[in-house]
Structures are given as C-alpha cells and as structure tokens.
Design a protein around this motif. Structure first.
Motif, PDB file in Angstrom:
ATOM      1  N   TYR A   1       0.875  -1.154  -0.081  1.00 44.72           N
ATOM      2  CA  TYR A   1       0.057   0.176  -0.068  1.00 44.72           C
ATOM      3  C   TYR A   1       0.826   1.225  -0.002  1.00 44.72           C
ATOM      4  N   CYS A   2       1.950   1.264  -0.735  1.00 40.90           N
ATOM      5  CA  CYS A   2       2.963   2.210  -0.821  1.00 40.90           C
ATOM      6  C   CYS A   2       1.970   3.450  -1.407  1.00 40.90           C
ATOM      7  N   PHE A   3       1.105   3.303  -2.380  1.00 40.80           N
ATOM      8  CA  PHE A   3       0.267   4.453  -3.273  1.00 40.80           C
ATOM      9  C   PHE A   3      -1.067   4.364  -2.511  1.00 40.80           C
ATOM     10  N   ILE A   4      -1.260   4.463  -1.087  1.00 44.07           N
ATOM     11  CA  ILE A   4      -2.536   4.399  -0.624  1.00 44.07           C
ATOM     12  C   ILE A   4      -3.259   5.590  -0.844  1.00 44.07           C
ATOM     13  N   GLU A   5      -2.778   6.708  -1.057  1.00 39.99           N
ATOM     14  CA  GLU A   5      -3.415   7.919  -1.413  1.00 39.99           C
ATOM     15  C   GLU A   5      -4.047   7.873  -2.694  1.00 39.99           C
ATOM     16  N   PHE A   6      -3.889   6.939  -3.602  1.00 41.00           N
ATOM     17  CA  PHE A   6      -4.749   6.828  -4.782  1.00 41.00           C
ATOM     18  C   PHE A   6      -6.281   6.268  -4.242  1.00 41.00           C
ATOM     19  N   ASP A   7      -6.099   5.939  -3.241  1.00 42.17           N
ATOM     20  CA  ASP A   7      -7.643   5.595  -2.688  1.00 42.17           C
ATOM     21  C   ASP A   7      -8.736   6.870  -2.934  1.00 42.17           C
ATOM     22  N   ASN A   8      -8.153   7.852  -2.771  1.00 41.48           N
ATOM     23  CA  ASN A   8      -9.192   9.057  -3.057  1.00 41.48           C
ATOM     24  C   ASN A   8      -9.383   8.986  -4.452  1.00 41.48           C
ATOM     25  N   PHE A   9      -8.731   8.729  -5.539  1.00 42.26           N
ATOM     26  CA  PHE A   9      -9.352   8.624  -6.785  1.00 42.26           C
ATOM     27  C   PHE A   9     -10.118   7.459  -7.031  1.00 42.26           C
ATOM     28  N   ILE A  10      -9.726   6.438  -6.478  1.00 43.84           N
ATOM     29  CA  ILE A  10     -10.634   5.175  -6.583  1.00 43.84           C
ATOM     30  C   ILE A  10     -11.963   5.577  -5.827  1.00 43.84           C
ATOM     31  N   GLN A  11     -12.238   6.137  -4.946  1.00 45.06           N
ATOM     32  CA  GLN A  11     -13.389   6.300  -4.315  1.00 45.06           C
ATOM     33  C   GLN A  11     -14.373   7.472  -5.232  1.00 45.06           C
TER      34      GLN A  11
END
Length: 301
Positions: free
Chosen positions: A110-120
């Motif tokens: 989960y090194c790029f967990i901030e990508f979750d914002n775009f996923i959501q």
C-alpha cells in the motif's frame, strides 16, 4: 442493486498490493470474494491481461498492463462494459500519476494508498450512471469487449480460497482478431509476393532438373530457390491472417528473402535481386501497417 463494491491496484509480479479502496460492505459473500482477490493477486503473472471471475452474486474483473493489475469487485448484475471502463480510468490515472519504476521497486504494501481518493471518487461516479453520460465512450468499450472478450475464470479453476491451491488454468486461447480492411497497396504487395514466389519456384524446378540431368547446378541453389518461394508465400499468409508475433515474423521472413537473394547473386543480375528484395520490403511494410481491428492501446500501453 448493481454497484461497484471495491477496487485495488496490485503488482503483477508478486501480488504486492499498491493501493485499495476503503471497503464498507462486510457481508459473508464479500468476505469470501476478498479471499479470491488474494488468490488471484498471487497468480496474476499466469493469467491473461483481462479476466472475469463470477463468484455467486459477485463478479471480479481485472486488467493488467505494465506490470500492474487493476482489480474490482461488483455485484453480478453490474454491466461488464462499465466495469472495464472503470478499470480503464484507474489504469490511465495511475500510469499518469506514478512513476512505473517506483511501482516495480517498492517493497512496502500500500505504498500508494493515497490513490484511494481517486478510486473512491471514480467509484461514486460509476455507481451513479447519470453522471457518466458525457464522460466515457461506451461504444468504444463495447466494441473492444466484443472483439477481445475477457477470459472467464471459473471457480473450479481457481480452487478453494481458503487453501490457496495451485491454479491449473486451461490453455488460454485469445479470440481471433480481424485485421483492418485491405488497401490497394496491400493487394499489390500480395500479388508481387506471389509473383516472386512463382519465379523462385520455377527457377527451383529448373535447377532441380539441371542437377538431376547433368549435375550442372549446386544443390544449395535449389534449396535457396525453394526457401525464397516459402518466404514469399509466408509473407502473403502474414498479410492475410492475424497471428502472434506477426511483425517480428515478417521481419525475419524479409531477412530470409535477403539472404536467399544474396546467395543467388551468381544466378541473378542486380536488377532481379533488387526486384525481389524491394518486393519483400514492400510486403513487410504492408504487414506492419495492417493491424488488428479494434485493438485498444489502453490495455497495452
């Protein structure tokens, strides 16, 4: 109700999770599908670049490109075309945002967990079809899926999600792809290739006859003529049919034509050699220009 429930980004090589959406659904069926997610993640390198797994009331879809796989879980009635449009958006954004070298070398999950914002945000749009009408081209994706449908993974092939057994997939056969319409230059190249093949064949028979009657020809010349014939005919085949490694095969075939003509320089004048080599180069170019229909670069960047 048809919904996208969750999505994740996984490295193909070893199944390392790079990012994932926050999941709020905790039903038993969803928990079971998460186990299938983990099983699939460990086997991505063995799977085609576009797959679907139907697991009861849920579907798992994923695409892979540049060593990264984009996976999603949805309800069984969620449209397939929307699923792959959603994954396509994730892929484009991830490739644009992050350095692919870093995704290949990172060791931390989960090194790029901030990508979750775009996923959501994207998941919310795709769960509200009214917001999609002007933002995606469904016709293009429908054509892409029709021409190159996803490989259907069965639960029996996957095995038990608890035991994580070895996946023994059936040999994957990509659906036949149609090539782009034939152009006038393509027809000309095929006719010229057939002409060169016929000339080589006739000279090969004459060389064979001369060899049998009085030994006046070297047997290697006979081989060179027949190899030239085979190469010309194979170029016609590559132009007509879509095969694996098609461009590489065409270049290798052109190389064989050049070698045969170099070997036959004692039996041909420079204009004849120039004609055969030029036709071979022209046919190779036409093979290169005639690509499969509907091949989308979005899945093979």
């Amino acid at each position: 109700m048809s919904l996208i429930l969750s999505a994740s980004v996984v490295r193909v090589r070893d199944g390392l999770p790079l990012s994932a959406s926050t999941d709020y659904e905790q039903s038993a069926g969803v928990q079971e599908c998460r186990k299938y997610f983990k099983t699939l993640a460990k086997k991505l390198a063995q799977l085609p670049d576009r797959c679907t797994l139907k697991a009861g009331k849920y579907n798992i879809n994923f695409i892979s490109s540049l060593g990264v796989s984009y996976m999603m879980l949805s309800t069984e009635n969620y449209p397939s075309v929307l699923s792959f449009c959603f994954l396509d958006e994730l892929q484009k954004e991830f490739i644009t945002t992050y350095n692919m070298m870093k995704t290949n070398t990172t060791v931390r999950p989960y090194c790029f967990i901030e990508f979750d914002n775009f996923i959501q945000r994207t998941k919310q749009r795709y769960n509200n079809p009214r917001s999609l009408s002007t933002k995606i081209n469904l016709a293009d994706m429908q054509t892409e899926i029709r021409l190159r449908p996803p490989y259907q993974i069965s639960l029996s092939e996957l095995g038990s999600p608890n035991g994580l057994p070895h996946i023994s997939l059936k040999e994957y056969k990509a659906p036949h792809q149609r090539l782009e319409p034939v152009t006038l230059s393509g027809i000309v190249s095929s006719v010229l290739s057939l002409l060169c093949g016929a000339l080589n064949l006739i000279r090969g028979f004459h060389a064979t006859e001369s060899l049998l009657q009085n030994g006046g020809e070297d047997f290697s010349y006979v081989i060179a003529f027949f190899l030239g014939t085979a190469a010309c005919l194979y170029q016609c085949y590559l132009f007509v049919y879509c095969t694996g490694w098609r461009n590489i095969k065409s270049f290798l075939t052109f190389g064989l034509i050049c070698l045969c003509n170099m070997y036959l320089y004692e039996l041909r004048n420079l204009w004849q050699i120039f004609f055969h080599v030029t036709v071979g180069a022209f046919s190779t170019l036409q093979i290169r220009l005639r690509q499969p229909q509907g091949k989308s670069p979005d899945y093979n960047v």
